[in-house]
Design a protein around this motif. Structure first.
Motif, short mmCIF file in Angstrom:
data_model
loop_
_atom_site.label_atom_id
_atom_site.label_comp_id
_atom_site.label_asym_id
_atom_site.label_seq_id
_atom_site.Cartn_x
_atom_site.Cartn_y
_atom_site.Cartn_z
N VAL A 9 0.95 -0.63 0.01
CA VAL A 9 -0.07 -0.17 -0.21
C VAL A 9 1.00 1.50 -0.22
O VAL A 9 1.30 1.41 1.02
CB VAL A 9 -0.49 0.08 1.47
CG1 VAL A 9 -1.67 1.14 1.11
CG2 VAL A 9 -1.64 -1.70 1.46
N ALA A 10 0.99 2.02 -0.79
CA ALA A 10 1.28 3.02 -0.99
C ALA A 10 0.67 4.18 -0.92
O ALA A 10 1.57 5.33 0.07
CB ALA A 10 1.90 3.29 -2.85
N GLY A 11 -0.69 4.36 -0.91
CA GLY A 11 -1.40 5.70 -0.62
C GLY A 11 -1.47 5.44 1.28
O GLY A 11 -0.85 4.64 1.50
N ASN A 23 -0.48 2.15 4.76
CA ASN A 23 0.34 2.90 3.90
C ASN A 23 1.69 1.45 4.42
O ASN A 23 1.39 1.64 5.75
CB ASN A 23 1.20 4.01 4.40
CG ASN A 23 2.06 4.51 3.39
OD1 ASN A 23 3.01 4.50 4.28
ND2 ASN A 23 1.95 5.03 2.49
N GLY A 24 2.19 0.96 3.60
CA GLY A 24 3.36 0.60 4.38
C GLY A 24 2.64 -1.37 3.98
O GLY A 24 4.25 -1.94 4.22
N ASP A 25 1.87 -1.97 4.62
CA ASP A 25 1.50 -3.33 4.32
C ASP A 25 1.10 -3.61 2.87
O ASP A 25 1.32 -2.65 1.95
CB ASP A 25 -0.15 -3.11 4.88
CG ASP A 25 -0.13 -2.59 6.70
OD1 ASP A 25 0.78 -3.05 6.84
OD2 ASP A 25 -1.22 -2.37 6.70
N PRO A 38 -3.13 2.71 -9.44
CA PRO A 38 -1.40 1.94 -9.48
C PRO A 38 -1.37 3.96 -8.49
O PRO A 38 -0.32 3.64 -8.43
CB PRO A 38 -1.71 3.26 -10.84
CG PRO A 38 -3.36 3.72 -10.95
CD PRO A 38 -4.29 2.87 -10.49
N ARG A 39 -1.59 4.41 -7.49
CA ARG A 39 -1.47 5.59 -7.08
C ARG A 39 -1.40 5.21 -5.53
O ARG A 39 -0.49 5.26 -4.84
CB ARG A 39 -2.35 6.57 -7.05
CG ARG A 39 -2.27 6.88 -8.18
CD ARG A 39 -2.76 8.63 -8.23
NE ARG A 39 -2.30 9.59 -9.98
CZ ARG A 39 -2.51 10.51 -9.34
NH1 ARG A 39 -2.24 11.22 -8.74
NH2 ARG A 39 -2.16 11.04 -10.59
N THR A 40 -2.11 4.00 -5.19
CA THR A 40 -2.34 3.90 -4.03
C THR A 40 -1.63 2.32 -3.86
O THR A 40 -1.12 1.46 -2.53
CB THR A 40 -4.08 3.12 -3.62
OG1 THR A 40 -4.72 4.35 -4.06
CG2 THR A 40 -4.54 2.69 -2.25
N LEU A 41 -1.44 1.60 -5.34
CA LEU A 41 -0.84 0.47 -4.28
C LEU A 41 0.33 0.09 -5.52
O LEU A 41 0.40 0.52 -6.66
CB LEU A 41 -1.62 -1.29 -4.68
CG LEU A 41 -3.04 -1.22 -4.51
CD1 LEU A 41 -3.86 -1.89 -4.86
CD2 LEU A 41 -2.81 -1.59 -3.16
N GLU A 42 1.58 -0.50 -5.16
CA GLU A 42 2.71 -0.70 -5.74
C GLU A 42 3.68 -2.13 -5.66
O GLU A 42 3.14 -2.94 -4.14
CB GLU A 42 3.82 0.46 -5.58
CG GLU A 42 4.35 0.46 -4.27
CD GLU A 42 5.04 0.47 -3.44
OE1 GLU A 42 6.03 0.63 -2.52
OE2 GLU A 42 5.47 2.01 -3.44
N ARG A 43 3.52 -2.65 -6.97
CA ARG A 43 4.12 -4.16 -6.80
C ARG A 43 5.09 -4.79 -5.80
O ARG A 43 6.02 -3.38 -5.77
CB ARG A 43 4.57 -4.96 -7.71
CG ARG A 43 4.61 -5.74 -9.00
CD ARG A 43 4.85 -6.38 -9.76
NE ARG A 43 3.78 -5.76 -11.16
CZ ARG A 43 3.53 -6.85 -11.63
NH1 ARG A 43 3.53 -8.19 -11.49
NH2 ARG A 43 2.03 -6.49 -11.95
N LYS A 52 11.04 -0.35 1.85
CA LYS A 52 10.31 0.33 0.83
C LYS A 52 11.15 2.05 1.02
O LYS A 52 11.72 1.72 2.46
CB LYS A 52 8.58 0.43 1.34
CG LYS A 52 8.29 1.16 2.89
CD LYS A 52 7.29 1.31 2.56
CE LYS A 52 6.69 2.53 3.71
NZ LYS A 52 5.66 3.15 3.63
N PRO A 53 11.42 2.63 0.43
CA PRO A 53 11.25 3.81 0.08
C PRO A 53 10.35 4.55 1.23
O PRO A 53 8.72 3.86 1.82
CB PRO A 53 11.20 4.46 -1.36
CG PRO A 53 10.07 3.67 -1.37
CD PRO A 53 10.47 2.24 -0.79
N PRO A 54 11.23 5.82 2.33
CA PRO A 54 10.49 6.65 2.87
C PRO A 54 9.42 6.94 2.11
O PRO A 54 9.38 7.98 1.08
CB PRO A 54 11.61 7.65 3.59
CG PRO A 54 12.48 7.45 2.67
CD PRO A 54 12.73 5.92 2.19
#
Length: 106
Positions: A9-11, A23-25, A38-43, A52-54
């Protein structure tokens, strides 16, 4: 049933399968779900994908600059840049991230 893809989760949060993720899960979703958010999830490439990046929304410019020293791949730096563009888009943070991307491209 479609193949499940590991994502992060990126959002701020994401609801899926009756659950709420922060976020981060990390979780697994189908390809269509990933494409629709695409803005909320990243592969996530796999279990050894590292930290994960900060998240720029939760970091100061100085914290971002410090974290960039540990970034060793362009994909991570680009993820940081994308998050900065989606959030505060601070010129100094964008410049620092773009500079790190340039170093990694050499």
């Amino acid at each position: 049933m479609a193949d499940e893809i590991p994502v992060r989760v990126a959002g701020r949060s994401f609801g899926y399968g009756g659950e709420r993720y922060a976020n981060g899960d990390e979780l697994e979703v189908d390809e269509a779900t990933l494409e629709n958010h695409p803005r909320t999830l990243e592969r996530v490439d796999g279990p050894d994908s590292g930290e994960k990046p900060p998240d720029p929304a939760e970091s100061t410019v100085e914290e971002i600059k410090a974290a960039l020293g540990d970034v060793e791949d362009i994909e991570t730096a680009e993820a940081m840049l994308e998050r900065e563009h989606k959030n505060d888009e601070r010129d100094t943070a964008v410049s620092a991230i773009e500079s790190r991307i340039g170093e990694l491209e050499e």
